[in-house]
Design a protein around this motif. Structure first.
Motif, short mmCIF file in Angstrom:
data_model
loop_
_atom_site.label_atom_id
_atom_site.label_comp_id
_atom_site.label_asym_id
_atom_site.label_seq_id
_atom_site.Cartn_x
_atom_site.Cartn_y
_atom_site.Cartn_z
N ASP A 139 10.57 -31.26 54.08
CA ASP A 139 9.45 -30.46 53.61
C ASP A 139 8.34 -31.42 53.18
O ASP A 139 8.49 -32.64 53.24
N THR A 140 7.22 -30.88 52.76
CA THR A 140 6.06 -31.73 52.48
C THR A 140 6.31 -32.69 51.32
O THR A 140 5.84 -33.83 51.34
N ARG A 141 7.04 -32.25 50.31
CA ARG A 141 7.32 -33.13 49.17
C ARG A 141 8.22 -34.28 49.59
O ARG A 141 8.01 -35.44 49.22
N GLU A 142 9.24 -33.97 50.39
CA GLU A 142 10.14 -35.02 50.86
C GLU A 142 9.41 -36.02 51.74
O GLU A 142 9.69 -37.22 51.69
N LEU A 143 8.48 -35.52 52.55
CA LEU A 143 7.68 -36.42 53.37
C LEU A 143 6.85 -37.36 52.50
O LEU A 143 6.73 -38.56 52.80
N ASP A 144 6.29 -36.84 51.43
CA ASP A 144 5.51 -37.68 50.50
C ASP A 144 6.38 -38.80 49.93
O ASP A 144 5.92 -39.94 49.76
N ILE A 145 7.64 -38.48 49.64
CA ILE A 145 8.55 -39.49 49.08
C ILE A 145 8.80 -40.59 50.11
O ILE A 145 8.76 -41.78 49.80
N PHE A 146 9.06 -40.21 51.35
CA PHE A 146 9.29 -41.22 52.40
C PHE A 146 8.05 -42.07 52.62
O PHE A 146 8.14 -43.28 52.82
N ASN A 147 6.87 -41.44 52.60
CA ASN A 147 5.64 -42.21 52.74
C ASN A 147 5.48 -43.19 51.58
O ASN A 147 5.04 -44.33 51.78
N GLY A 148 5.85 -42.74 50.39
CA GLY A 148 5.78 -43.63 49.23
C GLY A 148 6.72 -44.82 49.36
O GLY A 148 6.37 -45.95 49.01
#
Length: 295
Positions: free
Chosen positions: A259-268
């Protein structure tokens, strides 16, 4: 002819051939309507070579109650191609006329949250391909997902480069002596299985307000490119062949989805690794020596 981001290749089909009624998805085994949310499933033909196959695919989708047909850099173009496609589409002229053409695969998948590639070949990056029948029910039940099912060109199918954008892989079981299936026939089989599986999808779905928003396919691919650069920078991935491990990482993520939050974590994570490799480790070491908090 140069490609715009999207265009309609067959929009000039003769109006006298347009169907007078809309298609309905019917379970031919029981003669009953099938409740499948066809609007969220796109069928993507990557560099199709035969205009006849494009038209036949349009007819197959109308037979099964689907309407979103996308074409990527089709080889067939011009008046003769439109005529050949129209002949094979028969009464699916409106669906054929509405098919959009894209310059590349990424553009066609820009609004999709789940991408499914089709393959009949074996290989180290295709070992996770699942049987169509086993996967159809899962795809039909994924309410809220915008799914793309991708088919390769008639002569070679999808290559590893295209598979990078596929989060799942499916295969259609065949006799061992000849596994290659005609493009339009493959579209028909996939559409049929999804239509049948969609008959009970509504009873298995979670409530819409409980479904997290899935990340866009193109955003996930950008994250993987960023992560590959970061992992290469720290020596985890070999510079001459980073795809070997990245295919496995893509498969791991694809099994669960992001989901979008998990994607943000991977990008981080990717950004932090890149920063660390670029000299950030010295700042961290200095903070630790001084007893300061890292974040």
């Amino acid at each position: 002819m140069p490609y715009n981001r999207t265009r309609r290749l067959f929009e000039h089909a003769p109006s006298r051939l347009l169907p007078r009624t809309r298609s309905r998805a019917i379970d031919v085994r029981n003669g009953i309507d099938v409740a499948v949310d066809a609007s969220r499933i796109a069928f993507v033909l990557f560099k199709p070579q035969s205009a006849g196959n494009i038209g036949a695919a349009a007819r197959a989708l109308m037979n099964m109650g689907f309407a979103d047909l996308r074409l990527i850099a089709p080889e067939a173009d011009g008046k003769r191609a439109r005529r050949d496609a129209a002949i094979m589409a028969v009464h699916a002229q409106d669906l054929l006329a509405g098919a959009r053409t894209y310059p590349d695969l990424a553009a066609a998948l820009d609004d999709r949250t789940l991408t499914v590639g089709t393959t009949c070949r074996a290989g180290p990056y295709r070992s996770g391909a699942l049987k169509l029948h086993d996967t159809a029910a899962e795809l039909a039940a994924l309410r809220g997902e915008r799914v793309a099912v991708i088919f390769g060109p008639e002569d070679r199918g999808l290559t590893n480069n295209e598979l990078k954008l596929c989060q799942r892989l499916i295969r259609i079981p065949t006799a061992s002596g000849y596994s290659s299936i005609n493009l339009a026939q493959a579209v028909m089989l996939v559409a049929y299985e999804l239509m049948i599986a969609g008959g009970g999808a509504g009873r298995r779905d979670a409530a819409p307000d409980r479904i997290p928003k899935r990340a866009e396919t193109t955003a996930i691919d950008a994250m993987f490119e960023r992560l590959a650069r970061a992992l290469t920078a720290i020596g985890f991935l070999p510079e001459d062949n980073p795809d070997h491990i990245m295919f496995t990482l893509r498969a791991i993520v694809a099994r669960s989805g992001l989901d979008t939050r998990e994607l943000d974590i991977f990008n981080g994570i990717a950004r932090q690794i890149g920063w660390f490799a670029g000299g950030g480790h010295e700042k961290i070491a200095a903070k630790r020596r001084a007893g300061r908090r890292l974040r």
